[in-house]
Design a protein around this motif. Sequence first.
Motif, PDB file in Angstrom:
ATOM      1  N   TRP A   1      72.982  24.810  61.038  1.00 23.60           N
ATOM      2  CA  TRP A   1      72.638  23.669  60.203  1.00 23.60           C
ATOM      3  C   TRP A   1      71.769  24.030  59.009  1.00 23.60           C
ATOM      4  CZ3 TRP A   1      75.469  19.560  60.681  1.00 23.60           C
ATOM      5  CH2 TRP A   1      76.080  19.279  61.918  1.00 23.60           C
ATOM      6  N   THR A   2      71.140  25.206  59.015  1.00 23.32           N
ATOM      7  CA  THR A   2      70.323  25.598  57.874  1.00 23.32           C
ATOM      8  C   THR A   2      71.184  25.792  56.620  1.00 23.32           C
ATOM      9  OG1 THR A   2      70.496  27.975  58.368  1.00 23.32           O
ATOM     10  CG2 THR A   2      68.675  26.762  59.380  1.00 23.32           C
ATOM     11  N   VAL A   3      72.487  25.950  56.801  1.00 23.59           N
ATOM     12  CA  VAL A   3      73.385  26.155  55.666  1.00 23.59           C
ATOM     13  C   VAL A   3      73.449  24.911  54.782  1.00 23.59           C
ATOM     14  CG1 VAL A   3      75.782  26.637  55.012  1.00 23.59           C
ATOM     15  CG2 VAL A   3      74.716  27.915  56.861  1.00 23.59           C
ATOM     16  N   LEU A   4      73.165  23.740  55.335  1.00 24.64           N
ATOM     17  CA  LEU A   4      73.193  22.512  54.531  1.00 24.64           C
ATOM     18  C   LEU A   4      72.236  22.591  53.353  1.00 24.64           C
ATOM     19  CD1 LEU A   4      73.422  19.679  57.223  1.00 24.64           C
ATOM     20  CD2 LEU A   4      75.235  20.551  55.734  1.00 24.64           C
ATOM     21  N   ASP A   5      71.052  23.144  53.574  1.00 23.05           N
ATOM     22  CA  ASP A   5      70.096  23.292  52.477  1.00 23.05           C
ATOM     23  C   ASP A   5      70.643  24.233  51.407  1.00 23.05           C
ATOM     24  OD1 ASP A   5      68.207  21.562  53.523  1.00 23.05           O
ATOM     25  OD2 ASP A   5      67.174  23.143  54.640  1.00 23.05           O
ATOM     26  N   LYS A   6      71.323  25.275  51.830  1.00 17.90           N
ATOM     27  CA  LYS A   6      71.895  26.218  50.858  1.00 17.90           C
ATOM     28  C   LYS A   6      73.006  25.561  50.045  1.00 17.90           C
ATOM     29  CE  LYS A   6      72.980  29.883  53.289  1.00 17.90           C
ATOM     30  NZ  LYS A   6      73.292  31.291  53.574  1.00 17.90           N
ATOM     31  N   LEU A   7      73.785  24.717  50.681  1.00 19.26           N
ATOM     32  CA  LEU A   7      74.836  23.998  49.956  1.00 19.26           C
ATOM     33  C   LEU A   7      74.238  23.063  48.908  1.00 19.26           C
ATOM     34  CD1 LEU A   7      77.258  23.167  52.900  1.00 19.26           C
ATOM     35  CD2 LEU A   7      77.830  24.555  50.897  1.00 19.26           C
ATOM     36  N   LYS A   8      73.159  22.406  49.261  1.00 19.97           N
ATOM     37  CA  LYS A   8      72.488  21.520  48.304  1.00 19.97           C
ATOM     38  C   LYS A   8      71.933  22.324  47.129  1.00 19.97           C
ATOM     39  CE  LYS A   8      71.217  18.196  51.903  1.00 19.97           C
ATOM     40  NZ  LYS A   8      70.110  17.657  52.735  1.00 19.97           N
ATOM     41  N   GLN A   9      71.327  23.475  47.427  1.00 24.71           N
ATOM     42  CA  GLN A   9      70.789  24.319  46.368  1.00 24.71           C
ATOM     43  C   GLN A   9      71.904  24.816  45.452  1.00 24.71           C
ATOM     44  OE1 GLN A   9      68.533  27.491  48.252  1.00 24.71           O
ATOM     45  NE2 GLN A   9      67.599  26.026  49.653  1.00 24.71           N
ATOM     46  N   LEU A  10      73.026  25.205  46.039  1.00 25.77           N
ATOM     47  CA  LEU A  10      74.148  25.699  45.246  1.00 25.77           C
ATOM     48  C   LEU A  10      74.699  24.610  44.336  1.00 25.77           C
ATOM     49  CD1 LEU A  10      76.218  27.840  44.491  1.00 25.77           C
ATOM     50  CD2 LEU A  10      77.539  27.196  46.520  1.00 25.77           C
ATOM     51  N   ASN A  11      74.845  23.417  44.853  1.00 28.63           N
ATOM     52  CA  ASN A  11      75.347  22.316  44.031  1.00 28.63           C
ATOM     53  C   ASN A  11      74.412  22.015  42.877  1.00 28.63           C
ATOM     54  OD1 ASN A  11      77.899  20.578  45.043  1.00 28.63           O
ATOM     55  ND2 ASN A  11      76.958  21.591  46.806  1.00 28.63           N
ATOM     56  N   GLN A  12      73.117  22.086  43.125  1.00 24.46           N
ATOM     57  CA  GLN A  12      72.158  21.876  42.045  1.00 24.46           C
ATOM     58  C   GLN A  12      72.291  22.951  40.980  1.00 24.46           C
ATOM     59  OE1 GLN A  12      68.395  21.736  44.084  1.00 24.46           O
ATOM     60  NE2 GLN A  12      68.689  19.645  44.811  1.00 24.46           N
ATOM     61  N   GLN A  13      72.462  24.206  41.411  1.00 24.76           N
ATOM     62  CA  GLN A  13      72.598  25.300  40.465  1.00 24.76           C
ATOM     63  C   GLN A  13      73.873  25.185  39.647  1.00 24.76           C
ATOM     64  OE1 GLN A  13      70.323  27.500  39.772  1.00 24.76           O
ATOM     65  NE2 GLN A  13      71.532  28.746  38.346  1.00 24.76           N
ATOM     66  N   LEU A  14      74.938  24.700  40.255  1.00 25.39           N
ATOM     67  CA  LEU A  14      76.215  24.570  39.555  1.00 25.39           C
ATOM     68  C   LEU A  14      76.152  23.547  38.427  1.00 25.39           C
ATOM     69  CD1 LEU A  14      78.869  24.822  42.422  1.00 25.39           C
ATOM     70  CD2 LEU A  14      78.209  26.555  40.758  1.00 25.39           C
TER      71      LEU A  14
END
Length: 223
Positions: free
Chosen positions: A149-162
């Motif tokens: 579930w920690t991957v959810l935070d990484k997905l949010k960070q990636l979307n922000q960076q995109l």
Amino acid sequence: MEKVVASIMCGDPLYLAEELAALEAAGIDWLHCDVMDGVFVTNLAMGPYVLEPIIKTKGMTTDIHLACQNPESYIEMFAGLQPDYLTFHYEATDNITKLLGQIHSHGIKAGVAISPGTPVDVLYPYLENIELVLMMTVEPGFAGQLFNWTVLDKLKQLNQQLETVTKKPLIEVDGNINSETIKKISPLANLYVVGTSALFNDEEGSYYEKVRKVERSFVSKRR
């Protein structure tokens, strides 16, 4: 765009032609093809002779995921099959730029995968040159692991960076992806790789019914 992607490694190897026909009838038009070398991960899967007839049909978009050490050698091995995407692991190389150029030189779209423990910001310098980011939600190697579930935070960070880049790669997630985990992920990803937990299992129902169940978890379908 949110799409179900079938992990063909999880299909019945004795009946791959029948599996492909059933998947196509269920509306699947994208295949995730895992290649494992027994070194980068402690498993072996899907050599070029297995994937060649699948890719040659050109019936579906094909994404080859190289869970391999020395990815430059495997890129050359599989590039001749002309998949739509070739994806290698960030953790398996110290020369991302060179490998991206190697893939693009074959007229193939390039993807980079990261394992659950790898920070997502390592990909930021390369986003303009990547067509696909593969976010592993389990450790690569074996199906049936628990979702990290920690991957959810990484997905949010990636979307922000995109939001800061002009050319945006697709985001693919892989590892215990099913209707329940997708409810937490959607709409942070574009491509959802489904295997034993949602498609190739013993639960009652056809592939068509299972794919529709997964799709109902997309935010766009829940509105």
